[in-house]
Write a protein that holds these residues in place. Structure first.
Motif, PDB file in Angstrom:
ATOM      1  N   LYS A 117      -8.106  10.643  -3.677  1.00  0.00           N
ATOM      2  CA  LYS A 117      -8.184  10.073  -5.026  1.00  0.00           C
ATOM      3  C   LYS A 117      -9.639   9.838  -5.398  1.00  0.00           C
ATOM      4  O   LYS A 117     -10.438   9.424  -4.538  1.00  0.00           O
ATOM      5  N   ASN A 171       0.770   3.799  -3.060  1.00  0.00           N
ATOM      6  CA  ASN A 171       0.443   5.201  -2.748  1.00  0.00           C
ATOM      7  C   ASN A 171       1.514   6.138  -3.296  1.00  0.00           C
ATOM      8  O   ASN A 171       1.212   7.175  -3.879  1.00  0.00           O
ATOM      9  N   GLY A 226      -6.334   2.154   2.822  1.00  0.00           N
ATOM     10  CA  GLY A 226      -4.982   1.593   2.810  1.00  0.00           C
ATOM     11  C   GLY A 226      -4.187   1.914   4.068  1.00  0.00           C
ATOM     12  O   GLY A 226      -3.693   1.022   4.762  1.00  0.00           O
ATOM     13  N   ASN A 268       0.819  -1.201   0.000  1.00  0.00           N
ATOM     14  CA  ASN A 268       0.000   0.000   0.000  1.00  0.00           C
ATOM     15  C   ASN A 268       0.859   1.260   0.000  1.00  0.00           C
ATOM     16  O   ASN A 268       0.582   2.217  -0.716  1.00  0.00           O
TER      17      ASN A 268
END
Ligand SMILES: Nc1ncnc2c1ncn2[C@@H]1O[C@H](COP(=O)(O)OP(=O)(O)OP(=O)(O)O)[C@@H](O)[C@H]1O
Ligand SMILES: [Mg+2]
Length: 518
Positions: A473, A420, A480, A416
């Motif tokens: 996003k 990211n 996450g 994650n």
């Protein structure tokens, strides 16, 4: 109004002694009552005046008076004596009392003695109503035999503590030598045992193997001279079922003299089962998020599998060609077949790695090599990072300690962070798109760092970032980092993020070598 034939004190003193809710009296050297305070009326049901002039034997009866004689001898020698004994009461019964004789010495020697008698039965019943009315289970245990056994092992408690730390059977022997003297109603209820059935039996009867570690730590704390010990553990009810408890022991202040210890137990099973339920929900969520991440990574994973497949095809064709020649070239064919095998192995590795992430497993704790675990996470995300225009590098310090942890969960954290970072760098106008994953030893564990050269965190506060559903996003779940924090904390570690002045984002994870009790 009490009576004083000895010209005893002034009115204030008189009023004071009358106000004391205890028997206050004075007996002369021949054990004749010379003064009795007003409380005698409620105790004996007779006015104080009517008692003055009576011999102590008449108050107490022959048997009790005879039992008092040794104390009376001592007080006659000028000694103050305190003892506990039953005292007759007006309802025909006897009441347990705390008694004190204080001698009065005059110029000619012993003149008599003051007596103070406190009703203990009331105190005791008050004590018992507190003891029984509480929501805490109490066990009263006797350490005499256990102490004698430990003393035999070594007179030095710190040596015994060291032995207890290395020999878990020692605490079992201690528990077998620790009889229960009493338990309150709550403990009886909690352990589904009748008091009468429990008294006299060793405490070990209610300590299952699963809970022995806490009792061992308890013993070590006691031997090391600590004041008290508290731990969450599990105990066994009379019917064999288990109960999660918070255990607390206050050790006697005077180790030499005191052998009775009260152990408090609070039933925390409902809290523990809620925590377990929460952990289950979190595990499901983490699994769902993993599958979602895999979904995101699917295109690159497919590509990763496709590459070896293409190589297998090409090498297979080549091998066929080498063999179909008029003069088959066996060596070339064998080399092509060898490449097919290794490409096949590579493809199945990719699939195995991916499958592991998709499996919903129980949380496990196993020794794991950090570098290897990180390498695997890097392998899974490598293509995704490059397809977003980034690079991904690792740097491992030598001598990384192994840690106890859940490999799949920790990989999920790293994946994650890497995804990211790649997404953040792709979305921003940045010169370089580099991700660096590092691991180095830290005090009591390891430090894992993931840094990127992306746009940074802007004004987002550290805590907000880790909140569930926080996402910038359009297609982000915002789960996450929240899941990452849950996983890291379950490992007893910490996770933090910052945006250094030189730009980019820097995540730091610390993980202890061993994790706390699950
Ligand atoms: N390396 C980074 N650089 C800049 N911002 C970041 C970085 N990592 C995380 N963030 C910010 O933190 C937010 C939360 O991240 P988190 O991983 O929890 O959720 P997400 O990536 O948005 O969604 P998902 O649940 O799919 O992972 C991101 O939306 C982003 O705004
Ligand atoms: Mg994310």
């Amino acid at each position: 109004m009490a009576c004083d034939t000895l010209h005893w004190g002034d009115e204030i003193r008189q009023a004071t002694t009358d106000a004391i809710p205890a028997l206050v009296s004075f007996f002369d050297a021949d054990h004749i009552c010379r003064y009795a305070n007003d409380h005698h009326l409620s105790w004996y049901g007779r006015p104080a005046e009517s008692l003055v002039g009576l011999h102590m034997r008449e108050f107490l009866g022959d048997a009790a008076y005879t039992e008092r004689l040794p104390f009376l001898d001592r007080v006659a020698r000028g000694e103050q004596v305190s003892f506990q004994a039953p005292v007759p009461h007006r309802f025909g019964g006897w009441r347990e009392a705390a008694i004190r004789y204080v001698p009065r010495m005059g110029p000619g020697g012993f003149e008599g003695f003051h007596t103070l008698v406190f009703d203990l039965s009331r105190e005791q019943s008050r004590f018992h109503s507190v003891f029984d009315g509480t929501a805490v289970g109490f066990w009263e245990i006797d350490l005499t035999a256990m102490r004698a056994m430990l003393e035999q092992i070594s007179p030095d408690p710190s040596q015994v503590a060291a032995l207890a730390a290395s020999d878990p059977m020692l605490v079992r022997r201690c528990l077998a030598l620790t009889p229960v003297l009493g338990l309150n109603a709550k403990a009886g209820q909690m352990f589904r045992v009748d008091r009468s059935a429990a008294v006299g039996r060793p405490l070990g009867d209610w300590v299952p193997d699963a809970g022995i570690a806490a009792w061992n730590a308890n013993l070590i704390a006691y031997l090391n001279g600590e004041d008290s010990y508290e731990a969450e553990t599990v105990m066994r009810r009379e019917d064999g079922t288990m109960v999660d408890v918070l255990l607390s022991c206050a050790f006697p202040k005077q180790r030499e003299a005191e052998v009775l210890v009260t152990v408090g137990v609070v039933d925390i099973s409902s809290r523990v089962s809620k925590e377990q339920e929460l952990a289950r929900v979190q595990a499901h969520l983490a699994h769902a998020a993993r599958v979602a991440t895999l979904g995101e990574l699917m295109a690159s994973i497919a590509h990763e599998v496709n590459q070896p497949l293409a190589a297998i095809l090409a090498n297979g064709n080549a091998a066929v060609r080498w063999l179909r020649r008029d003069e088959p070239d066996i060596d070339e064919a064998l080399a092509a077949l060898g490449r097919m095998i290794s490409e096949g192995a590579r493809a199945s590795e990719v699939i195995a790695r991916t499958r592991k992430m998709a499996i919903r497993g129980e949380q496990t704790r196993a020794p794991l090599a950090i570098a290897e675990m990180i390498e695997d996470a890097v392998q899974i995300t490598q293509r995704q990072v490059s397809s977003l225009g980034g690079t991904l590098a690792t740097r491992f310090a030598p001598d990384l300690p192994e840690i106890l942890g859940d490999r799949v969960q920790l990989q999920q954290v790293l994946i994650n962070l890497i995804v990211n970072a790649a997404q953040a760098m792709a979305s921003g106008e940045v010169d370089r798109r580099d991700i660096l994953v590092q691991a180095s030893p830290a005090p009591h564990g390891v430090l894992i760092e993931v840094s990127d050269t992306g746009p940074g965190l802007g004004t987002v506060g550290g805590e907000q970032l880790f909140e569930a559903f926080y996402s910038t996003k359009s297609d982000g779940m915002g789960m996450g980092l929240s899941i990452a924090r849950t996983i890291v904390r379950a490992h007893g570690g910490t996770i933090a993020a910052e945006s250094p002045a030189e730009g980019g984002t820097h995540f730091q994870i610390t993980l202890p070598v061993t994790c706390p009790r699950e």
